[in-house]
Design a protein around this motif. Structure first.
Motif, PDB file in Angstrom:
ATOM      1  N   HIS A  74       0.813  -1.214   0.000  1.00  0.00           N
ATOM      2  CA  HIS A  74       0.000   0.000   0.000  1.00  0.00           C
ATOM      3  C   HIS A  74       0.847   1.265   0.000  1.00  0.00           C
ATOM      4  O   HIS A  74       0.341   2.359  -0.251  1.00  0.00           O
ATOM      5  N   LYS A 102      -6.226  -4.250  -3.583  1.00  0.00           N
ATOM      6  CA  LYS A 102      -5.420  -3.502  -4.544  1.00  0.00           C
ATOM      7  C   LYS A 102      -5.862  -2.039  -4.572  1.00  0.00           C
ATOM      8  O   LYS A 102      -6.661  -1.607  -3.742  1.00  0.00           O
ATOM      9  N   GLU A 103      -5.319  -1.299  -5.562  1.00  0.00           N
ATOM     10  CA  GLU A 103      -5.654   0.125  -5.643  1.00  0.00           C
ATOM     11  C   GLU A 103      -7.158   0.329  -5.808  1.00  0.00           C
ATOM     12  O   GLU A 103      -7.757   1.207  -5.194  1.00  0.00           O
TER      13      GLU A 103
END
Length: 287
Positions: A74, A102-103
């Motif tokens: 992150h 994830k993003e």
């Protein structure tokens, strides 16, 4: 006069704590390639996920390792798994799966971590429960009972585990400063390792807190593969449990830090990349 000369000789210098060359090479300068490798990892079958099971004595840093991996991916401090702040604290009581987002909020990395209750001589996780988890028989939320194993008629017993339920890599987390563990605990680690070997599951060891073992490592993490005492500790544990040295990785977890550190990331990414590489073939054999 000869006696006078011998008395005037200075004492020999103490032996160096360092090897002349690092015994293992690691790229400290470029974490980006290792980070990219992890971020772009995809199992051949998009429906598969790599399951990584952590076990080891209480306080060794199993939950902290999960949090540290998430922090690296992150790019900021991240805490999801509860961490015990004392050696005797055992916070992990239930079988829990940790996914890493994830993003995009609706996507996750194709590998998951399972944390277990700490291994101790009397109050820790039941060895048979860890063996059942390896085979995928333990369901999410099962509360570990040190006195008895999970029974087949329990609602948390998975009678028909899928390939995704089974463990693909077994990771033993050990405090580098507490290798003089009781024989009962060491035997439990050996028993779990034997079961994993019989199942064809690769095994990795994470050695935590190397900076507390050596002032030279505390001064600079880049000394981790140069300091003799740490390698000696790794070799001793390798001989005791039968796990080869190239499957043992020293890692400093994030603990007191409030910002990401490049050297800490380097060790975590090195371990994580090898865990993925060891586990990938298992996805193919357990389809």
């Amino acid at each position: 006069m000869g006696d006078d000369q011998s008395k005037s000789q200075p004492p020999p210098p103490p032996p160096s704590p360092f090897f002349s060359e690092p015994w293992r090479k690691i790229n400290w300068r470029d974490n980006q390639s290792a980070l990219q490798y992890v971020k772009e990892y995809r199992p051949q079958n998009e429906n598969q996920q790599l399951r990584i099971l952590l076990h080891g004595p209480p306080g060794a840093g199993k939950s902290s390792f999960i949090n540290s991996v998430q922090s690296v991916l992150h790019g900021r401090m991240y805490t999801q798994a509860l961490v015990a702040h004392t050696f005797h604290g055992i916070l992990t009581k239930k079988y829990t799966t940790y996914k890493i987002q994830k993003e995009r909020s609706d996507t996750f990395y194709p590998f998951v971590f399972n944390d277990t209750m700490g291994l101790s001589e009397d109050k820790g996780v039941h060895v048979e429960d860890v063996k059942l988890a390896l085979k995928g028989h333990v369901m999410e939320g099962y509360r570990f009972n040190p006195q008895s194993r999970l029974s087949e008629d329990d609602r948390f017993y998975n009678k028909s585990p899928t390939a995704n339920d089974k463990v693909h890599v077994l990771v033993c987390v050990i405090d580098a400063n507490k290798l003089s563990m009781k024989e009962e605990v060491l035997q439990k680690i050996k028993d779990i390792r034997k079961e994993a070997s019989d199942l064809g599951i690769p095994q990795v060891v994470i050695f935590t807190k190397p900076d507390e073992l050596s002032p030279e490592i505390k001064e600079s993490l880049k000394n981790v593969y140069k300091v003799k005492i740490l390698k000696k500790k790794l070799e001793t544990f390798s001989a005791d449990v039968g796990i080869p040295m190239n499957c043992i990785f020293p890692v400093k977890n994030y603990h007191e830090e409030i910002d990401i550190d490049s050297d800490v990331d380097s060790l975590i990414l090195s371990a994580l990349r090898n865990i993925i590489n060891f586990g990938e073939p298992q996805l193919q054999t357990k389809c």
